[in-house]
Structure formats: C-alpha cells, structure tokens
Design an enzyme around this catalytic site. Structure first.
Site, PDB file in Angstrom:
ATOM      1  N   LEU A   1       1.121  -1.133  -0.214  1.00 25.20           N
ATOM      2  CA  LEU A   1       0.085   0.027  -0.206  1.00 25.20           C
ATOM      3  C   LEU A   1       0.597   1.586  -0.187  1.00 25.20           C
ATOM      4  O   LEU A   1       2.071   1.199   0.279  1.00 25.20           O
ATOM      5  CB  LEU A   1      -1.157   0.024   1.262  1.00 25.20           C
ATOM      6  CG  LEU A   1      -2.132  -0.946   1.188  1.00 25.20           C
ATOM      7  CD1 LEU A   1      -2.866  -1.372   2.558  1.00 25.20           C
ATOM      8  CD2 LEU A   1      -2.963  -0.623   0.226  1.00 25.20           C
ATOM      9  N   PRO A   2       0.493   2.428  -0.640  1.00 20.05           N
ATOM     10  CA  PRO A   2       1.417   3.944  -0.480  1.00 20.05           C
ATOM     11  C   PRO A   2       1.872   4.423   0.662  1.00 20.05           C
ATOM     12  O   PRO A   2       3.321   4.331   0.589  1.00 20.05           O
ATOM     13  CB  PRO A   2       0.252   4.556  -1.031  1.00 20.05           C
ATOM     14  CG  PRO A   2      -0.954   3.895  -0.865  1.00 20.05           C
ATOM     15  CD  PRO A   2      -1.239   2.740  -0.690  1.00 20.05           C
TER      16      PRO A   2
ATOM     17  N   THR B   1       6.279   1.130   1.768  1.00 17.56           N
ATOM     18  CA  THR B   1       7.633   1.569   2.312  1.00 17.56           C
ATOM     19  C   THR B   1       6.791   2.444   3.628  1.00 17.56           C
ATOM     20  O   THR B   1       6.156   3.387   3.160  1.00 17.56           O
ATOM     21  CB  THR B   1       7.887   2.076   1.729  1.00 17.56           C
ATOM     22  OG1 THR B   1       9.304   1.332   0.359  1.00 17.56           O
ATOM     23  CG2 THR B   1       9.275   3.262   2.049  1.00 17.56           C
TER      24      THR B   1
ATOM     25  N   LYS C   1      15.065   0.515   3.879  1.00 20.66           N
ATOM     26  CA  LYS C   1      14.549   0.876   2.803  1.00 20.66           C
ATOM     27  C   LYS C   1      14.686   2.404   3.111  1.00 20.66           C
ATOM     28  O   LYS C   1      15.093   2.579   1.882  1.00 20.66           O
ATOM     29  CB  LYS C   1      13.087   0.275   3.027  1.00 20.66           C
ATOM     30  CG  LYS C   1      12.634   0.915   1.840  1.00 20.66           C
ATOM     31  CD  LYS C   1      12.747   0.661   0.957  1.00 20.66           C
ATOM     32  CE  LYS C   1      11.501   0.849  -0.488  1.00 20.66           C
ATOM     33  NZ  LYS C   1      12.031   0.737  -1.922  1.00 20.66           N
TER      34      LYS C   1
ATOM     35  N   LYS D   1       6.998  11.124  -0.347  1.00 23.30           N
ATOM     36  CA  LYS D   1       6.499   9.657   0.757  1.00 23.30           C
ATOM     37  C   LYS D   1       8.737   9.262   1.196  1.00 23.30           C
ATOM     38  O   LYS D   1       8.940   9.806   2.644  1.00 23.30           O
ATOM     39  CB  LYS D   1       5.748   9.208   0.624  1.00 23.30           C
ATOM     40  CG  LYS D   1       5.387   7.873   1.758  1.00 23.30           C
ATOM     41  CD  LYS D   1       5.949   6.983   1.460  1.00 23.30           C
ATOM     42  CE  LYS D   1       5.715   6.309   0.237  1.00 23.30           C
ATOM     43  NZ  LYS D   1       6.094   4.981   0.385  1.00 23.30           N
TER      44      LYS D   1
HETATM   45  P1  NAD Z   1       0.226   2.102  -6.053  1.00 26.35           P
HETATM   46  O1  NAD Z   1      -0.326   3.667  -5.680  1.00 26.35           O
HETATM   47  O2  NAD Z   1       0.386   2.032  -7.471  1.00 26.35           O
HETATM   48  O3  NAD Z   1      -0.323   1.179  -5.435  1.00 26.35           O
HETATM   49  C1  NAD Z   1      -0.530   0.868  -4.252  1.00 26.35           C
HETATM   50  C2  NAD Z   1      -2.277   0.617  -4.255  1.00 26.35           C
HETATM   51  O4  NAD Z   1      -2.797   0.518  -2.985  1.00 26.35           O
HETATM   52  C3  NAD Z   1      -3.321   1.185  -5.519  1.00 26.35           C
HETATM   53  O5  NAD Z   1      -3.674  -0.216  -6.223  1.00 26.35           O
HETATM   54  C4  NAD Z   1      -4.455   1.910  -4.187  1.00 26.35           C
HETATM   55  O6  NAD Z   1      -6.144   1.685  -4.820  1.00 26.35           O
HETATM   56  C5  NAD Z   1      -4.583   0.101  -2.616  1.00 26.35           C
HETATM   57  N1  NAD Z   1      -5.157   0.714  -1.511  1.00 26.35           N
HETATM   58  C6  NAD Z   1      -4.530   2.111  -0.995  1.00 26.35           C
HETATM   59  N2  NAD Z   1      -5.288   1.583  -0.429  1.00 26.35           N
HETATM   60  C7  NAD Z   1      -5.986   0.135  -0.381  1.00 26.35           C
HETATM   61  C8  NAD Z   1      -7.028   0.513   1.054  1.00 26.35           C
HETATM   62  N3  NAD Z   1      -7.518   0.974   1.972  1.00 26.35           N
HETATM   63  N4  NAD Z   1      -7.368  -1.181   0.909  1.00 26.35           N
HETATM   64  C9  NAD Z   1      -7.388  -1.569  -0.714  1.00 26.35           C
HETATM   65  N5  NAD Z   1      -6.282  -0.762  -1.387  1.00 26.35           N
HETATM   66  C10 NAD Z   1      -5.403   0.334  -1.739  1.00 26.35           C
HETATM   67  O7  NAD Z   1       1.766   1.829  -5.464  1.00 26.35           O
HETATM   68  P2  NAD Z   1       3.062   1.227  -5.500  1.00 26.35           P
HETATM   69  O8  NAD Z   1       3.895   2.112  -6.571  1.00 26.35           O
HETATM   70  O9  NAD Z   1       2.686  -0.610  -6.436  1.00 26.35           O
HETATM   71  O10 NAD Z   1       4.202   1.410  -4.437  1.00 26.35           O
HETATM   72  C11 NAD Z   1       3.244   0.360  -3.255  1.00 26.35           C
HETATM   73  C12 NAD Z   1       4.463   0.465  -1.990  1.00 26.35           C
HETATM   74  O11 NAD Z   1       5.601  -0.303  -2.548  1.00 26.35           O
HETATM   75  C13 NAD Z   1       4.918   2.334  -1.480  1.00 26.35           C
HETATM   76  O12 NAD Z   1       4.727   1.990  -0.503  1.00 26.35           O
HETATM   77  C14 NAD Z   1       5.763   2.212  -2.536  1.00 26.35           C
HETATM   78  O13 NAD Z   1       6.435   3.461  -1.666  1.00 26.35           O
HETATM   79  C15 NAD Z   1       6.471   0.731  -2.452  1.00 26.35           C
HETATM   80  N6  NAD Z   1       7.412   0.795  -3.177  1.00 26.35           N
HETATM   81  C16 NAD Z   1       7.450   1.088  -4.783  1.00 26.35           C
HETATM   82  C17 NAD Z   1       8.197   0.884  -5.813  1.00 26.35           C
HETATM   83  C18 NAD Z   1       7.583   1.409  -7.288  1.00 26.35           C
HETATM   84  O14 NAD Z   1       9.007   1.293  -7.999  1.00 26.35           O
HETATM   85  N7  NAD Z   1       6.578   1.436  -7.418  1.00 26.35           N
HETATM   86  C19 NAD Z   1       9.157   0.353  -5.996  1.00 26.35           C
HETATM   87  C20 NAD Z   1       9.615  -0.041  -4.286  1.00 26.35           C
HETATM   88  C21 NAD Z   1       8.247   0.327  -2.713  1.00 26.35           C
END
Ligand code: NAD
Length: 297
Positions: free
Chosen positions: A65-66, A96, A171, A246
């Site tokens: 999740l975000p 994260t 991280k 963030k």
């Molecule tokens: P994203 O925004 O693409 O995906 C997050 C998903 O969570 C969305 O589909 C959203 O609808 C869902 N969501 C939000 N609140 C919710 C809830 N209450 N119930 C159910 N679903 C819910 O984000 P992402 O890029 O996939 O990143 C996710 C996490 O991983 C973050 O913490 C980010 O910092 C970390 N991360 C991202 C990357 C990257 O390259 N994108 C790499 C490593 C780590």
C-alpha cells in the site's frame, strides 16, 4: 504452496502477485480500485470484495500500500486484517512506511497473537516483473523464515535485517540514496547534453565509470537509452513523485529523530515537492530532471 491474501494491487502489487501465481501459490486479491483488481485478475489473482474475504483461510497476508496511514487502516480498521484473520496467518507488510507506524503494527500484531514482519522491497516495477526484488525483512526469526518461503517466488535477494522495523530502516536509507542518485543522474544528463555529448555515449561512459548507480542503469531520465526508464513513456509513472517524496520525507524525519544532518536529501526533497506543487505528483519521479531542464516532460 501457500494461499496468500494480497491487499494493494498497484504498480508493484500486480507484478509481484503474478510471480507468486507463476510459482504455484494461490492469491486472493483486494484493492479499492476496481481497475487494479481487473488487471490483477487477468494474470490469475482471484479478486475479492473485502479484506475479510481475502484473509479467510489464508496462510499469509501481504500488504503493498502507498503509505503508513493506508497500512494502519487496512490492519486496524473494523473491516481490517486484525479483525478478520486467524492468528495462525502470517502478516507481511511490504509497503515502504514510517518507522513509527511499523513499530505500532509490530506491537499491535504481537498483542493480538499474530506473527508480523516488515518486508519492504527494492528493485522497482522492473524488478517486480522479473521476480528479482530485494526484500529486507525485520522481525522474529521464525516469522521471517516463514515469510521467506513465500517471498522466494518474487525475489532475487532476501536479506534478514534483524529486529522488528529494521527492514523499514534499511529501506528508508536505501531510498534516500536512490533519490539522491536520481537527482545526480538528472544534473549529469542535462549538463552532458549541453556540453554537446551524445546522450548514449555519455550514458555508456557513466555506466562503466565511477558515476554508475542503479538509478543510472534503470531509471536514467532521458528517452531512448535505458529500456526500463519512464522517460521512454512520457514519464508515465512506475514510481510516482508523490511516493518518492513520501520516501525522502521518511528519511528526513528519521534524520531529525536521530539528530543526523541530511543536507543533500533536503535539496532533493524540495525538488520533488516542487513537482507535486506544480501538479506533477502523479507522474514518474524521474521527472525530477525537469528541475534542471524545464523543457523536459
Ligand atoms: P500504487 O499507488 O501503484 O499502488 C497502491 C495500491 O494500493 C493502489 O492500487 C491503491 O488503490 C491501493 N490501495 C490504497 N489504499 C487501499 C486500501 N485501503 N485498501 C485496498 N487497497 C488500497 O503504489 P506502488 O508503486 O505499487 O507502491 C506500493 C508501495 O511499495 C509503496 O509503499 C511504495 O513506496 C513501495 N514501493 C514502490 C516501488 C515502485 O517502484 N513503484 C518500489 C519499491 C517500493
């Protein structure tokens, strides 16, 4: 093979679950966004309509999740994981998030009789798709071992970082360094262009010289050079500027709480904030290059 409840099927959750399924696990997925759920269902996730339904009969719950606030809501809410999962279900947060929320999740899980690990990842959407992510896992050794058995399907490296929250600590430091490297790539790329260098030739030099970095090899913010760069797709997001901001904010807060000066991270945070203030927070974070060359993007 495990039955996994997966909550959060965005840029990372979708390719990560694809690798679980390829390796024979069963995934029940939940996301607030119906389009995300449809996309995940197309590669074999069984879509469900609530967290309660996702966690029923699951061996493990993964959250991707975000931010900390979303993770806390998903675990602690009346309709959430703590309220509906069996205590035998292993809980894994791969988002994260800030150290305080991670510590609260560990203590709340422990009080309720659950095993919980913090297991954030590095490697971006390209690493998620290839199943080569690095997982950094903090928590009790037996819980970490059980988590590692499932995580194997999504990872190139599994690193046991130690006590509860140590995965998030690793991280946060890693991403601070990544985003500083990305800002350095942006400055180098623009300056190289203005000195008349062919962008491909300069990238080749840097990639086998002392300027090399993961950001240079994976996110180089100039089109036509690195296959996985968002610059090739008009900076459509792989990792949004919002989420990058963030992450660098998490580092700045950790710096304050440990009395650690972080002057370079402070400058990069201001550049990411500027993207957000100009309405570009939903674009890829490599658009930070716009700070050096406003014509980009
Ligand atoms: P994203 O925004 O693409 O995906 C997050 C998903 O969570 C969305 O589909 C959203 O609808 C869902 N969501 C939000 N609140 C919710 C809830 N209450 N119930 C159910 N679903 C819910 O984000 P992402 O890029 O996939 O990143 C996710 C996490 O991983 C973050 O913490 C980010 O910092 C970390 N991360 C991202 C990357 C990257 O390259 N994108 C790499 C490593 C780590």
């Amino acid at each position: 093979m495990a039955t996994v409840a997966w909550i959060g099927l965005g840029h990372m959750g979708t390719p990560m679950t694809a690798n679980l399924i390829k390796n024979g696990h069963t995934v029940h997925g939940y996301d607030l966004n119906p389009e995300a759920l449809d996309l995940a269902a197309a590669h074999g996730v069984i879509p469900v309509a609530s967290i309660a339904e996702a966690v029923r009969g699951a061996d493990a719950v993964f959250t991707m999740l975000p931010k900390g606030e979303h993770v806390l809501a998903v675990y602690q809410g009346a309709d959430g994981v703590f309220a509906h999962a069996e205590t035998s279900t292993l809980l894994v947060d791969s988002s994260t998030i800030d150290m305080d929320s991670a510590a609260l999740l560990h203590s709340s899980a422990r009080e309720r009789g659950f095993r919980f690990v913090d297991a954030p990842v590095s490697g971006g959407t390209s690493g998620a798709a290839l199943g080569t992510l690095t997982f950094m896992i903090g928590g009790e050794p037996d819980a970490v071992d059980t988590a590692a058995g499932i995580i194997e399907a999504m990872s190139g490296n599994i690193i046991r970082t130690g006590r509860a929250t140590s995965g998030q600590a690793a991280k946060i430091c890693n991403n601070m360094m990544l985003l500083i490297n990305l800002a350095a790539c942006s400055e180098g790329a623009v300056l190289a262009g203005r000195l008349g260098l062919d962008p491909k030739v300069f990238w080749k030099v840097a990639s086998v010289s002392s300027a090399d970095s993961w950001a240079l090899r994976t996110w180089y913010p100039v089109p036509g050079i690195v296959e996985t760069s968002a610059a090739n797709n008009g900076f459509a997001p792989t990792f949004t500027a919002d989420l990058a901001n963030k992450d660098i904010g998490l580092a700045l807060r950790a710096g304050e709480s440990t009395n650690t000066p972080l002057p370079t991270a402070t400058i990069v945070a201001a550049q990411l904030q500027e993207l957000i203030d100009t309405g570009l927070g939903g674009r890829d974070c490599s658009l930070i290059i716009k700070h050096i060359d406003p014509a980009v993007g």
